[in-house]
Every structure is written in structure tokens, then in C-alpha cells.
Design an enzyme around this catalytic site. Structure first.
Site, PDB file in Angstrom:
ATOM      1  N   VAL A  93      -9.667 111.362  19.478  1.00 28.65           N
ATOM      2  CA  VAL A  93     -10.497 111.493  18.270  1.00 28.65           C
ATOM      3  C   VAL A  93     -11.538 110.087  18.470  1.00 28.65           C
ATOM      4  CG1 VAL A  93     -10.657 111.136  15.616  1.00 28.65           C
ATOM      5  CG2 VAL A  93      -9.057 112.866  16.905  1.00 28.65           C
ATOM      6  N   GLY A 124     -13.223 109.681  20.687  1.00 29.12           N
ATOM      7  CA  GLY A 124     -13.110 109.117  22.044  1.00 29.12           C
ATOM      8  C   GLY A 124     -14.195 108.741  22.909  1.00 29.12           C
ATOM      9  N   GLY A 125     -15.683 108.614  22.534  1.00 30.47           N
ATOM     10  CA  GLY A 125     -16.800 107.950  22.831  1.00 30.47           C
ATOM     11  C   GLY A 125     -16.968 108.666  24.250  1.00 30.47           C
ATOM     12  N   ASP A 156     -16.179 113.522  18.929  1.00 24.28           N
ATOM     13  CA  ASP A 156     -16.623 112.172  18.372  1.00 24.28           C
ATOM     14  C   ASP A 156     -18.136 113.139  17.707  1.00 24.28           C
ATOM     15  OD1 ASP A 156     -17.808 109.744  18.107  1.00 24.28           O
ATOM     16  OD2 ASP A 156     -16.622 108.813  19.878  1.00 24.28           O
ATOM     17  N   MET A 191     -14.703 113.233  11.972  1.00 24.79           N
ATOM     18  CA  MET A 191     -13.291 113.338  11.973  1.00 24.79           C
ATOM     19  C   MET A 191     -12.771 113.409  10.195  1.00 24.79           C
ATOM     20  SD  MET A 191     -12.282 109.566  13.050  1.00 24.79           S
ATOM     21  CE  MET A 191     -13.252 107.996  12.169  1.00 24.79           C
ATOM     22  N   HIS A 239      -8.218 100.702  13.030  1.00 26.02           N
ATOM     23  CA  HIS A 239      -8.483  99.407  12.483  1.00 26.02           C
ATOM     24  C   HIS A 239      -9.995  99.090  11.842  1.00 26.02           C
ATOM     25  CE1 HIS A 239     -10.210  97.419  16.570  1.00 26.02           C
ATOM     26  NE2 HIS A 239     -10.711  98.372  16.253  1.00 26.02           N
TER      27      HIS A 239
END
Length: 366
Positions: free
Chosen positions: A206, A208-209, A230, A251, A268
Site C-alpha cells: 500500500v 508502494g510508490g 498507490d 487507500m 507515520h
């Protein structure tokens, strides 16, 4: 050193030691700027390509800077050596066998800055120390008194980081290259944790670029169907393989079904409320999948609230906490804060393991 007391009861030697500490931190910005100079000048590559320790004169010649700046290069390299980026060794030159001369050699830290090699983190330096982006930290005083939810980044640049990146292709490249370089380190760490993928037939990375981690997983575990999920504009022109595919989406709306969901350095970026939303979508994605027990795999920082980490590791974690605060209004979390998140989404069965020097591996079983 004098130790007599002065008016406020503080000893003179404490004043002197305090001054040293204060000046050390006051001028700590020079650590970053000297590092940026080193990477901008491509010095790690120059020494690497030289294939042996390099003298000051050899370095100055290769940098093609005026000889008048020889002393300046020397002082910059001396400071970087003090910080641990270079070793200063003594060598003999072929044409002066009787003379010993100082030369600079790469250390395990500066080897991570050699472009074109595995595990190069120079793109991370390019991103973090870009002067446009680093102006965010000048806004901390204004931010702490602000009643709203604006980040220091938005206060400095007038927009949030995602909008800024979408409108500035050069900075978007910095960002993508930096996250890809970090993923190389994660891939190295995952070599010793292959067991977490045993029994899985599919996994969704998720946010994940460009799919650096998913590519590694798809090559290492050919039986594993890997999906990079993404935003549509991120994955639009990316091509998959037999067991690697790219899917665009959000997401916060839904996540493709799979045996496992991977969140690498994602949570984060978000406050607790948004993390709970993301985790609930992850839980939906891995629940009741072929009558197998799915799981959520998180790679992120866990701040050590038991104070067992080395001080340097704790400092790195706390610095990154301030970075995600300034850019995203995010946070790095302690074990208790992670536990609180998992409890909120009814995922109380979890395990935390060390992964890299400052990153942890968290497995959650909904």
C-alpha cells in the site's frame, strides 16, 4: 578548571561545559550543510573511483577548484572526517617513497553515499537537505501557536507537501528517488526475514510508490502475487511482470484483497484518526481470504519507551519524529501508542521485531 560557585549557585566549570554543549548544538546545522556539500561535489564517488585513499591535492585537482581553495577543502574534509564520514590515513606516494602523506578513505557511512551502487542513500540527502523544503523548520515557532492544522511545511510554502510535489516535478523526482533508496535498505533487511512471507500467495504494497520493495518480493518469492497500490498518477506508466502488478486507487476508500497488506513507512505520515481509517481498510482487505488468516505487515519506527536503545538510535528516531511532524502532521510512535492504534481497530494479536538499526517490523493478525 575553576570550580568556584557564582551567584546563582552554578559552578564555573558547569558554565564552561554548558557553553560547549550549547555551541555544539547551535552550530549543528553545519553537519548537514557540510554533508550536502560533500554529496553535491560527488566526493564519495570520486574517492570510490580512485580505488585507494585520496590525498588533498588529488581531491582538489579532481574537484577542479582553484588552488586558493585548497585550505577550504581541507577544513571541510577535516570536519567531515571528525563526524565519521571519512578516515584520514597516511600513505606513501610512488614518486616520494620516503614521505608519508595524509589521504582520505571512505568509511561505512560514506560508502552509502556512492551513487550507482547498491544501498546508496545520496537521494535521501538530496531530498532532506533541499533548501526549499528545509525552510519548514523555520516555522516551528509560528506552528506551535497556530490554532489550525497547518503543517510547518504548508506555512513555509503555502501548500501541503503532496500538492507541492504534484506541481513540482523536480522535487517529486527527489522524493521518489529518496523513497526508492530507502527501500533498498529495507530489501537488504528483509533477506533475513523471509519467514514472514511463508504461506502467503498474495500481498499488496500500500502506497508502494514505484514498487522497489514489491519488485524484490516478486523476484525473491516467484509464487507470491505482488500488487503495488498507490495513487493513479503515481502508478500510471509503471509496467509489471508475471507476478507483479500496479493498481491505482485511494487507500482511504478501499484496498485490493490479498493474503497480506504491507505498509512501509506509511502510518507515520498520518495522525491517529487517519491511521485507524487506513488500518480498518487493511483489515477488510485481508479478512476472510480463502479461509486463511491474513495479516498486516508494518515497517516503521517504534520509539523505545523503555530506554534500551542506544542514544544515537533514539536521537535518529526522535529527529524523524520532528520531520514527519513538520511535513505531514504525522508522528513516530512508542510501543504503547502502536498498541493503542491496534486496539482501536480490534487487532490485539501482533508482534514487534527489530528490522534495521532504527526501523521495526510489526506483524498484525486481525
Amino acid at each position: 578548571m575553576a570550580s568556584h560557585k557564582i551567584k546563582n549557585g552554578v559552578k564555573a566549570n558547569e558554565i564552561f561545559e554548558g557553553q560547549v554543549q550549547l555551541y555544539k548544538h547551535m552550530f549543528a546545522f553545519l553537519d548537514s550543510l557540510c554533508l550536502k556539500w560533500c554529496v553535491d561535489m560527488n566526493i564519495p564517488n570520486i574517492i570510490h573511483n580512485h580505488a585507494q585513499p585520496m590525498t588533498l591535492h588529488e581531491l582538489v585537482s579532481k574537484l577542479q577548484v582553484p588552488l586558493a581553495k585548497l585550505s577550504g577543502v581541507h577544513r571541510l574534509m577535516r570536519y567531515l572526517a571528525h563526524l565519521g564520514f571519512f578516515d584520514i590515513v597516511r600513505i606513501t606516494q610512488e614518486d616520494h617513497q620516503e614521505e608519508m602523506e595524509e589521504a582520505y578513505a571512505l568509511t561505512y557511512v560514506s560508502k552509502l553515499l556512492v551513487r550507482g551502487t547498491d544501498h546508496c542513500l545520496s537521494p535521501m540527502v538530496d531530498l532532506v537537505l533541499d533548501p526549499t523544503v528545509s525552510t519548514s523548520y523555520q516555522q516551528l515557532g509560528k506552528w506551535i501557536h497556530d490554532q489550525g492544522n497547518q503543517t510547518p511545511f504548508a506555512m513555509a510554502l503555502g501548500t501541503d507537501i503532496w500538492d507541492f510535489l504534484s506541481k513540482n516535478p523536480a522535487h517529486m523526482k527527489y522524493f521518489n528517488d529518496a523513497t526508492a533508496s530507502d527501500s533498498q535498505i529495507i530489501n537488504l533487511a528483509l533477506r533475513d526475514h523471509g519467514g514472514i512471507f511463508e504461506g502467503l500467495e498474495s500481498i499488496v504494497d500500500v502506497a508502494g510508490g514505484t514498487g522497489m520493495v514489491a519488485k524484490y518480493l516478486s523476484e525473491t518469492f516467484p509464487h507470491l502475487k505482488c500488487i503495488v497500490f498507490d495513487l493513479p498518477q503515481v502508478v500510471k506508466n509503471l509496467k509489471g511482470t508475471n507476478n507483479l502488478s500496479y493498481i491505482g486507487g485511494d487507500m482511504f476508500h478501499s484496498i485490493p484483497k490479498a493474503d497480506a497488506v504491507l505498509l512501509k513507512w506509511i502510518l507515520h505520515d498520518w495522525d491517529d484518526d487517519n491511521c485507524i481509517k487506513i488500518l480498518k481498510k487493511c483489515k477488510e482487505a485481508v479478512s476472510s481470504r480463502n479461509n486463511k488468516r491474513g495479516k498486516i505487515i508494518i515497517i516503521d519506527i517504534v520509539i523505545d519507551d523503555s530506554k534500551q536503545d542506544e542514544p544515537e538510535t533514539t536521537q535518529a528516531k526522535l529527529q524523524l519524529d520532528l520531520v514527519v511532524t513538520a511535513y505531514y502532521n504525522g508522528k513516530e510512535r512508542t510501543k504503547q501508542e502502536w498498541k493503542k492504534l491496534f486496539t482501536e481497530v480490534d487487532c490485539e494479536d501482533y508482534k514487534i521485531s527489530p528490522l534495521t538499526g532504527h526501523m521495526s517490523l510489526i506483524e498484525i493478525y486481525p
